[in-house]
Design a protein around this motif. Structure first.
Motif, mmCIF file in Angstrom:
data_model
loop_
_atom_site.group_PDB
_atom_site.id
_atom_site.type_symbol
_atom_site.label_atom_id
_atom_site.label_comp_id
_atom_site.label_asym_id
_atom_site.label_seq_id
_atom_site.Cartn_x
_atom_site.Cartn_y
_atom_site.Cartn_z
ATOM 1 N N PRO A 74 -24.384 -2.151 2.621
ATOM 2 C CA PRO A 74 -23.640 -0.890 2.655
ATOM 3 C C PRO A 74 -24.531 0.297 2.305
ATOM 4 O O PRO A 74 -25.538 0.140 1.595
ATOM 5 N N THR A 75 -24.125 1.474 2.782
ATOM 6 C CA THR A 75 -24.926 2.683 2.569
ATOM 7 C C THR A 75 -25.235 2.887 1.079
ATOM 8 O O THR A 75 -26.381 3.188 0.718
ATOM 9 N N ALA A 76 -24.238 2.726 0.238
ATOM 10 C CA ALA A 76 -24.464 2.967 -1.196
ATOM 11 C C ALA A 76 -25.526 2.009 -1.748
ATOM 12 O O ALA A 76 -26.379 2.416 -2.541
ATOM 13 N N ASP A 77 -25.491 0.756 -1.324
ATOM 14 C CA ASP A 77 -26.481 -0.208 -1.810
ATOM 15 C C ASP A 77 -27.881 0.136 -1.310
ATOM 16 O O ASP A 77 -28.866 -0.049 -2.027
ATOM 17 N N ARG A 78 -27.958 0.620 -0.070
ATOM 18 C CA ARG A 78 -29.281 1.002 0.449
ATOM 19 C C ARG A 78 -29.832 2.203 -0.321
ATOM 20 O O ARG A 78 -31.031 2.332 -0.534
ATOM 21 N N LEU A 79 -28.954 3.103 -0.716
ATOM 22 C CA LEU A 79 -29.413 4.283 -1.460
ATOM 23 C C LEU A 79 -29.811 3.928 -2.889
ATOM 24 O O LEU A 79 -30.802 4.440 -3.396
ATOM 25 N N LEU A 80 -29.066 3.060 -3.514
ATOM 26 C CA LEU A 80 -29.312 2.756 -4.935
ATOM 27 C C LEU A 80 -30.334 1.646 -5.142
ATOM 28 O O LEU A 80 -30.954 1.574 -6.201
ATOM 29 N N GLY A 81 -30.502 0.776 -4.169
ATOM 30 C CA GLY A 81 -31.504 -0.281 -4.283
ATOM 31 C C GLY A 81 -31.135 -1.332 -5.320
ATOM 32 O O GLY A 81 -30.050 -1.291 -5.911
ATOM 33 N N PRO A 82 -32.051 -2.273 -5.549
ATOM 34 C CA PRO A 82 -31.775 -3.365 -6.484
ATOM 35 C C PRO A 82 -31.857 -2.892 -7.930
ATOM 36 O O PRO A 82 -32.662 -2.029 -8.260
ATOM 37 N N ARG A 107 -29.569 5.715 -10.309
ATOM 38 C CA ARG A 107 -28.762 4.749 -11.060
ATOM 39 C C ARG A 107 -28.571 5.193 -12.514
ATOM 40 O O ARG A 107 -27.492 5.070 -13.077
ATOM 41 N N LEU A 137 -36.141 8.955 0.373
ATOM 42 C CA LEU A 137 -34.881 8.205 0.294
ATOM 43 C C LEU A 137 -34.099 8.315 1.604
ATOM 44 O O LEU A 137 -33.609 7.314 2.134
ATOM 45 N N ALA A 166 -33.663 4.941 3.584
ATOM 46 C CA ALA A 166 -32.348 4.339 3.310
ATOM 47 C C ALA A 166 -31.263 4.817 4.271
ATOM 48 O O ALA A 166 -30.307 4.099 4.507
ATOM 49 N N ARG A 202 -17.813 6.193 -4.641
ATOM 50 C CA ARG A 202 -19.194 5.869 -5.042
ATOM 51 C C ARG A 202 -20.188 6.736 -4.271
ATOM 52 O O ARG A 202 -21.149 7.259 -4.832
ATOM 53 N N LEU A 203 -19.948 6.892 -2.971
ATOM 54 C CA LEU A 203 -20.869 7.681 -2.146
ATOM 55 C C LEU A 203 -20.846 9.160 -2.548
ATOM 56 O O LEU A 203 -21.886 9.823 -2.545
ATOM 57 N N ARG A 245 -34.453 5.825 -6.697
ATOM 58 C CA ARG A 245 -33.284 4.962 -6.914
ATOM 59 C C ARG A 245 -33.011 4.779 -8.409
ATOM 60 O O ARG A 245 -31.860 4.784 -8.843
ATOM 61 N N ILE A 272 -22.948 9.421 -5.559
ATOM 62 C CA ILE A 272 -24.373 9.309 -5.216
ATOM 63 C C ILE A 272 -24.875 10.624 -4.609
ATOM 64 O O ILE A 272 -25.968 11.097 -4.946
ATOM 65 N N GLY A 329 -34.608 -4.624 -1.830
ATOM 66 C CA GLY A 329 -34.813 -3.172 -1.795
ATOM 67 C C GLY A 329 -35.753 -2.674 -0.731
ATOM 68 O O GLY A 329 -35.740 -1.489 -0.401
ATOM 69 N N CYS A 330 -36.591 -3.549 -0.183
ATOM 70 C CA CYS A 330 -37.625 -3.106 0.762
ATOM 71 C C CYS A 330 -37.387 -3.754 2.128
ATOM 72 O O CYS A 330 -37.676 -4.947 2.298
ATOM 73 N N TYR A 344 -43.134 3.193 -1.526
ATOM 74 C CA TYR A 344 -42.102 2.387 -2.183
ATOM 75 C C TYR A 344 -41.936 2.798 -3.649
ATOM 76 O O TYR A 344 -40.839 2.769 -4.190
ATOM 77 N N GLU A 355 -15.543 2.808 -2.182
ATOM 78 C CA GLU A 355 -16.884 3.080 -1.669
ATOM 79 C C GLU A 355 -17.070 4.583 -1.442
ATOM 80 O O GLU A 355 -18.144 5.133 -1.698
#
Lengths: 220, 86
Positions: free
Chosen positions: B5-13, A211, A175, A179, A155-156, A207, A159, B66-67, A200, A152
């Motif tokens: 997790p932080t990474a998922d919140r940053l990257l979204g769906p 990605r 963001l 987030a 990954r961070l 995002r 990012i 994501g929201c 949004y 993780e």
């Protein structure tokens, strides 16, 4: 609607290939629609019943948010519920001709009360809190990196690098606020004098850029 | 609700997702479908066949991941509808 500009949403799926024919109304929904569609003066009891239903839904929603609203006096909370029910009633009556029976009427109507109450609750909870927009605040990811397991953390770090390289300052602001700092999207929309849909959209684009950048980084 | 997790919140769906407006438009239908009530397929489904099978609209589900605000409202409406308030 949540946004004033339907073209500004992030909808990226193919529209309507499924049936668009209206579904037959279930008996309870049919009774609601029939009563509320009567001429003014003949529908007063049904409107009052709807308002009472919406008020229960609004109180239910505010009750779920009690922790975030613990400093709000009970009388003010109840006033918020009444205002939410009033606003939801107007929305339901305005939209009634568009109700197609795709759900139960009560589920359809309740979503307006939930929306009104939740937006009011989030605004009230953030009323005295400063929303600082800091495009460089993403650098505060360091503690999260330190606390994460090795995968993780890696990954961070990737990012964080992508945020620095591919996002605009505005995308970083949005963001980080949503987030990382948990600023509610409608509170942010208020402060930036824009719509929830527009915020949004910015978040979605940011995002997507992240990605795509990360995917390019791992390509051989 | 567990925070992702932080990474998922940053990257979204990752999958294609609806916007907040469409999410609100289809929220009642989505919730009733989740609760097992038979209603028309959501016209915004990515895959009507998948939706019918899974009782989920794929674009809705992605957006709710994501929201945070729409996810809160979905959870509330579902809880309310499940309790059959009214």
């Amino acid at each position: 609607m949540l946004s004033g500009d339907a073209a500004d949403t992030v909808r990226s799926v193919e529209p309507a290939r499924a049936t668009t024919a209206a579904a037959p109304l279930d008996p309870d929904s049919r009774a609601w629609v029939r009563g509320l569609s009567l001429p003014s003066g003949q529908r007063d009891m049904d409107v009052a019943r709807l308002h009472a239903f919406l008020l229960r839904a609004a109180r239910f929603e505010l009750g779920r948010r009690r922790a975030a609203l613990r400093d709000v006096p009970a009388a003010e909370l109840d006033d918020m519920a009444v205002q939410a029910a009033d606003d939801a009633l107007l929305a339901v009556m305005r939209k009634l001709p568009t109700f197609r029976g795709d759900s139960r009427f009560t589920t359809w109507a309740a979503k307006f009360a939930i929306l009104e109450a939740s937006v009011k609750a989030r605004r009230r909870a953030w009323q005295h809190r400063e929303v600082t927009l800091e495009p460089e605040a993403w650098t505060r990811l360091a503690p999260a990196v330190a606390a994460a397991d090795p995968d993780e953390a890696e990954r961070l770090r990737a990012i964080a690098a992508a945020i620095r390289e591919v996002l605009s300052p505005h995308q970083r602001e949005i963001l980080v606020a949503i987030a990382l700092n948990d600023v509610p999207i409608d509170v942010l929309a208020d402060r930036l004098q824009t719509t929830r849909g527009a915020i949004y959209k910015t978040l979605h684009d940011a995002r997507r850029n992240l990605r795509a950048h990360l995917a390019r980084e791992v390509e051989p | 609700m567990n925070e992702p997790p932080t990474a998922d919140r940053l990257l979204g769906p990752e999958p294609p997702e609806l916007g907040c407006d469409e999410c609100f438009e289809f929220l009642d239908r989505y919730v009733d479908a989740e609760l097992g009530h038979e209603f028309a397929l959501c016209p915004a489904c990515v895959s009507p066949a998948g939706c019918a099978r899974e009782r989920h609209c794929l674009g809705m589900r992605a957006h709710l991941h994501g929201c945070p605000a729409c996810a809160e409202e979905h959870a509330s409406l579902r809880a309310l509808a499940q309790g059959r308030l009214g």
